[in-house]
Design an enzyme around this catalytic site. Structure first.
Site, short mmCIF file in Angstrom:
data_model
loop_
_atom_site.label_atom_id
_atom_site.label_comp_id
_atom_site.label_asym_id
_atom_site.label_seq_id
_atom_site.Cartn_x
_atom_site.Cartn_y
_atom_site.Cartn_z
N SER A 1 0.85 -1.11 -0.16
CA SER A 1 -0.13 0.18 0.02
C SER A 1 0.85 1.17 -0.02
CB SER A 1 -1.04 -0.33 1.21
OG SER A 1 -1.57 1.24 1.39
N TYR B 1 -1.05 -0.94 10.46
CA TYR B 1 -1.42 -1.18 9.09
C TYR B 1 -0.10 -0.63 8.41
CZ TYR B 1 -3.53 -1.02 4.46
OH TYR B 1 -3.65 -1.36 3.00
#
Length: 132
Positions: free
Chosen positions: A81, A94
């Site tokens: 990401s 995350y």
């Protein structure tokens, strides 16, 4: 319970058994969560790290072992990401896991034989209908 014993990891061997080869493995694991950093519980941190980092590590390692054993090479793609390179509120676990995944695959590329290629894909936020 060991994550590597999960049924999902058997799909690599099932593919080899059925088709006699393994060409591509895509690791795309991701759960979010946590909330504000100071409120992030150790349990939530661990759940995100186990899914987003440990799961990808185990899948990538298993695929690498299979590619080497088969001697045919293949491709490994890890979906990480853009969040692994950017600070974003309430996503410490995350972001940490996604940054580590990018680093992991860069190291893997340098340790596997030349017939195995690697790539990291870092998408931005994807809006799914369920998220609307």
């Amino acid at each position: 319970r060991r994550m590597e014993d999960d049924v999902g990891f058997g799909v690599l061997d099932d593919t080899i058994d059925r088709h006699g080869r393994l060409d591509v493995v895509i690791s795309n694991a991701g759960i979010t969560g946590g909330g504000a950093f100071l409120d992030l519980t150790e349990e939530r941190w661990q759940a995100v790290i186990d899914t987003n980092l440990r799961g990808v590590f185990l899948c990538t390692q298993l695929a690498g072992r299979r590619f080497v054993a088969l001697g045919t090479g293949g491709a490994m793609i890890n979906v990480t990401s853009i969040m692994g390179a950017r600070a974003n509120p309430n996503t410490a676990a995350y972001c940490a896991a996604k940054a580590a995944n990018s680093c992991l695959l860069a190291r893997v590329k340098n340790t596997l034989p030349g017939k195995v290629s690697t790539a990291t894909f870092k998408p931005r936020r994807v809006q799914l209908p369920a998220m609307a």
